[in-house]
Design an enzyme around this catalytic site. Structure first.
Site, PDB file in Angstrom:
ATOM      1  N   ILE A  33       0.837  -1.201   0.000  1.00  0.00           N
ATOM      2  CA  ILE A  33       0.000   0.000   0.000  1.00  0.00           C
ATOM      3  C   ILE A  33       0.870   1.248   0.000  1.00  0.00           C
ATOM      4  O   ILE A  33       1.995   1.229   0.496  1.00  0.00           O
ATOM      5  CB  ILE A  33      -0.965  -0.022   1.214  1.00  0.00           C
ATOM      6  N   CYS A  34       0.332   2.322  -0.544  1.00  0.00           N
ATOM      7  CA  CYS A  34       0.938   3.657  -0.554  1.00  0.00           C
ATOM      8  C   CYS A  34       2.189   3.659  -1.430  1.00  0.00           C
ATOM      9  O   CYS A  34       2.118   3.365  -2.613  1.00  0.00           O
ATOM     10  CB  CYS A  34       1.216   4.127   0.867  1.00  0.00           C
ATOM     11  N   ALA A  35       3.352   3.963  -0.876  1.00  0.00           N
ATOM     12  CA  ALA A  35       4.594   3.970  -1.643  1.00  0.00           C
ATOM     13  C   ALA A  35       5.186   2.574  -1.782  1.00  0.00           C
ATOM     14  O   ALA A  35       6.041   2.343  -2.641  1.00  0.00           O
ATOM     15  CB  ALA A  35       5.616   4.893  -0.984  1.00  0.00           C
TER      16      ALA A  35
END
Length: 188
Positions: free
Chosen positions: A102-104
């Protein structure tokens, strides 16, 4: 019972990591918070220190059903530099076993070639990190085969619910969703 390892490095995104751990545990999934730092105490990007359950070298992550990478900087860079973890991610991918980020953190998958030829998403502005992927920015959570990616802290609940659905089925995911009173439309 399914077993999941969520990996913690200094600078992890607290909302993403702990939301996933919490919701998986509500679904009765055995979920280990695994530190790659050599210390059980790991501090997130917002200065919140969490005590992991186990150090990487004692976690037997190769026996997990799913590996989860939370975002947060510089945590993601440390995850991507952890050779035992990146080797394991490659093994899971080659075997068609579940990996998620998730995210970066999907940038780790991009660097390892895990999303090449797959539909994937990442934190806004980092799309170029998903080398060879069919990048989408219109979905909060994307699952393509055994690979699941998501966009950021604001998508942590849908991401965790998708992981529950994958491991435990739609009914369990729906029960957890109802249990936490999660709604995708505003209440008027």
């Amino acid at each position: 019972m399914s077993r999941v390892c969520v990996f913690f490095a200094e600078g992890f995104e607290e909302v993403e990591a702990l939301t996933v751990v919490d919701l998986l545990r509500r679904a009765k999934v055995e979920t280990a918070m695994v530190s790659i730092t050599g210390d059980l105490l790991v501090t997130g990007r917002s200065g919140i220190t969490v005590k992991a359950d186990v150090l990487y070298e004692n976690a037997a992550p190769e026996n997990a059903d799913m590996l989860v990478l939370p975002g947060g900087m510089p945590g993601v860079k440390y995850l991507g530099a952890c050779e035992p973890l990146t080797d394991l991610l490659q093994e899971f991918n080659a075997g068609g076993r579940y990996v998620s980020a998730i995210c970066a953190a999907p940038m780790v998958f991009g660097a390892l070639g895990i999303v090449r030829g797959r539909k994937a998403t990442i934190y806004p502005g980092m799309e170029e990190e998903l080398k060879g992927a069919d990048v989408t920015v219109s979905e909060e959570v994307v699952t393509d085969g055994h690979v699941t990616t998501s966009r950021g802290a604001g998508t942590a609940i849908p991401f965790a619910l998708r992981l529950i659905e994958i491991l435990c089925g739609a009914d369990t995911a729906e029960n957890v969703k109802k249990g936490i009173v999660f709604q995708t439309t505003p209440v008027l």
